[in-house]
Write an enzyme that holds these catalytic residues in place. Sequence first.
Site, PDB file in Angstrom:
ATOM      1  N   HIS A 259     -19.882  -3.233  18.835  1.00 32.25           N
ATOM      2  CA  HIS A 259     -20.307  -4.411  19.732  1.00 32.25           C
ATOM      3  C   HIS A 259     -21.777  -4.137  19.754  1.00 32.25           C
ATOM      4  O   HIS A 259     -22.529  -5.026  19.691  1.00 32.25           O
ATOM      5  CB  HIS A 259     -19.767  -4.404  21.027  1.00 32.25           C
ATOM      6  CG  HIS A 259     -18.379  -4.645  20.985  1.00 32.25           C
ATOM      7  ND1 HIS A 259     -17.380  -3.641  21.428  1.00 32.25           N
ATOM      8  CD2 HIS A 259     -17.736  -5.959  20.926  1.00 32.25           C
ATOM      9  CE1 HIS A 259     -16.159  -4.383  21.188  1.00 32.25           C
ATOM     10  NE2 HIS A 259     -16.362  -5.538  21.087  1.00 32.25           N
TER      11      HIS A 259
ATOM     12  N   GLN B 189      -6.345 -17.074  23.487  1.00 34.06           N
ATOM     13  CA  GLN B 189      -6.223 -16.582  22.160  1.00 34.06           C
ATOM     14  C   GLN B 189      -5.260 -15.593  22.099  1.00 34.06           C
ATOM     15  O   GLN B 189      -4.895 -15.093  21.135  1.00 34.06           O
ATOM     16  CB  GLN B 189      -7.660 -16.224  21.529  1.00 34.06           C
ATOM     17  CG  GLN B 189      -8.176 -14.954  22.021  1.00 34.06           C
ATOM     18  CD  GLN B 189      -9.503 -14.610  21.487  1.00 34.06           C
ATOM     19  OE1 GLN B 189     -10.470 -15.276  21.945  1.00 34.06           O
ATOM     20  NE2 GLN B 189      -9.740 -13.545  20.928  1.00 34.06           N
TER      21      GLN B 189
ATOM     22  N   SER C 218     -12.479  -0.478  17.360  1.00 28.53           N
ATOM     23  CA  SER C 218     -11.683  -1.415  17.864  1.00 28.53           C
ATOM     24  C   SER C 218     -11.510  -1.112  19.512  1.00 28.53           C
ATOM     25  O   SER C 218     -11.251   0.091  19.716  1.00 28.53           O
ATOM     26  CB  SER C 218     -10.475  -1.643  17.449  1.00 28.53           C
ATOM     27  OG  SER C 218      -9.571  -2.553  18.049  1.00 28.53           O
ATOM     28  N   SER C 219     -11.685  -2.066  20.176  1.00 30.83           N
ATOM     29  CA  SER C 219     -11.318  -1.768  21.657  1.00 30.83           C
ATOM     30  C   SER C 219      -9.987  -1.316  21.910  1.00 30.83           C
ATOM     31  O   SER C 219      -9.705  -0.487  22.803  1.00 30.83           O
ATOM     32  CB  SER C 219     -11.695  -2.969  22.554  1.00 30.83           C
ATOM     33  OG  SER C 219     -12.980  -3.421  22.362  1.00 30.83           O
TER      34      SER C 219
HETATM   35  P1  AMP Z   1     -13.865  -8.310  20.222  1.00 34.37           P
HETATM   36  O1  AMP Z   1     -14.463  -7.851  21.715  1.00 34.37           O
HETATM   37  O2  AMP Z   1     -13.084  -7.150  19.799  1.00 34.37           O
HETATM   38  O3  AMP Z   1     -13.513  -9.598  20.465  1.00 34.37           O
HETATM   39  O4  AMP Z   1     -15.142  -8.268  19.228  1.00 34.37           O
HETATM   40  C1  AMP Z   1     -16.430  -9.045  19.303  1.00 34.37           C
HETATM   41  C2  AMP Z   1     -16.995  -9.002  18.335  1.00 34.37           C
HETATM   42  O5  AMP Z   1     -17.447  -7.722  17.674  1.00 34.37           O
HETATM   43  C3  AMP Z   1     -16.295  -9.708  16.918  1.00 34.37           C
HETATM   44  O6  AMP Z   1     -17.472 -10.547  16.175  1.00 34.37           O
HETATM   45  C4  AMP Z   1     -15.781  -8.515  16.279  1.00 34.37           C
HETATM   46  O7  AMP Z   1     -15.711  -8.839  14.886  1.00 34.37           O
HETATM   47  C5  AMP Z   1     -16.897  -7.436  16.513  1.00 34.37           C
HETATM   48  N1  AMP Z   1     -16.508  -6.226  16.181  1.00 34.37           N
HETATM   49  C6  AMP Z   1     -15.322  -5.551  16.783  1.00 34.37           C
HETATM   50  N2  AMP Z   1     -15.283  -4.440  16.117  1.00 34.37           N
HETATM   51  C7  AMP Z   1     -16.073  -4.279  15.141  1.00 34.37           C
HETATM   52  C8  AMP Z   1     -16.520  -3.240  14.343  1.00 34.37           C
HETATM   53  N3  AMP Z   1     -15.690  -2.233  14.243  1.00 34.37           N
HETATM   54  N4  AMP Z   1     -17.407  -3.681  13.378  1.00 34.37           N
HETATM   55  C9  AMP Z   1     -17.934  -4.565  13.530  1.00 34.37           C
HETATM   56  N5  AMP Z   1     -17.663  -5.565  14.246  1.00 34.37           N
HETATM   57  C10 AMP Z   1     -16.849  -5.361  15.149  1.00 34.37           C
END
Ligand code: AMP
Length: 282
Positions: free
Chosen positions: A37, A61, A185-186
């Site tokens: 992020h 979602q 990843s979260s």
């Molecule tokens: P999220 O909070 O998981 O919905 O992710 C928010 C944004 O961060 C989205 O555009 C995801 O694709 C991006 N994102 C999450 N994890 C990664 C990662 N490991 N590398 C690059 N972008 C990420």
Amino acid sequence: MEIIRTPAEMTAWANRALAARETIALVPTMGSFHEGHLRLMRKARERAGRTVVSLFVNPIQFGASEDLGRYPRDFPRDCQLAEAEGVDVLFAPEAQTMYPPEASTRVIVSGLTDVLCGRSRPGHFAGVTTVVAKLFHLIKPHFAVFGEKDFQQLAVIRRMVADLNWDVEIIGHPIVREVDGLAMSSRNIYLSVPERQAALCLFKAIGQARKRVRAGLVEATLLLREIEELLQQAAVTVEYASLVDQTTLQPQAVLGKGTVLALAVKVGATRLIDNDNLFEEG
Ligand code: AMP
């Protein structure tokens, strides 16, 4: 950093910024920030005078059996991290203000959402495109930054923006990985130690695919068989392993420029995705 809690205040801020001839970049997120992020935020800051990060665990979602209730949340930490990145606004609305009871509109991209993650998560992408459309209207960004980790999401959003003639530039950011290759990843915090180990099969599969492609393999069925075997050796349940075109998301019989290896597995109760554009430098 300003924290904005309502759509009306968000729009008022955006209108002021536009009146002052500022450029705006948006990074949509669900919070629980990790380095992935933060890199997106940095990229946004490079592109625009003002950076807005939205932090919204978007209920529409998530499927009924998914992890909406237990999705990791740490607002104070997220505020600190975003502020340290020089973010101008953290937009963190309550679900009721984004979706009042009478709200009944969905933005739907067809076709691209029927495959890969769309198969096992019906309604997921309609939830994503609806919230992203709302964020674009509220914030009126010139740029919006998304991670290639969710490469189907990126393809769907690019399609929506093109189809609706939206004047916003969509910027993709490469996948940010842990040192051992696991895509950040979260949801990684759900993993136990053995599950965390098993999850590495995704990166191993990508490494194997890259190796075979470099050696000249072009037959998709052959590569998929190998990848599936590799994944089956780990303690994971394979949801899909596909070789698809990066834009159409259609399966490719012959591998070539633009072919993406897309993977989704369940490690215990945790669903993880990963992908790689096999012919790109990396
Ligand atoms: P999220 O909070 O998981 O919905 O992710 C928010 C944004 O961060 C989205 O555009 C995801 O694709 C991006 N994102 C999450 N994890 C990664 C990662 N490991 N590398 C690059 N972008 C990420």
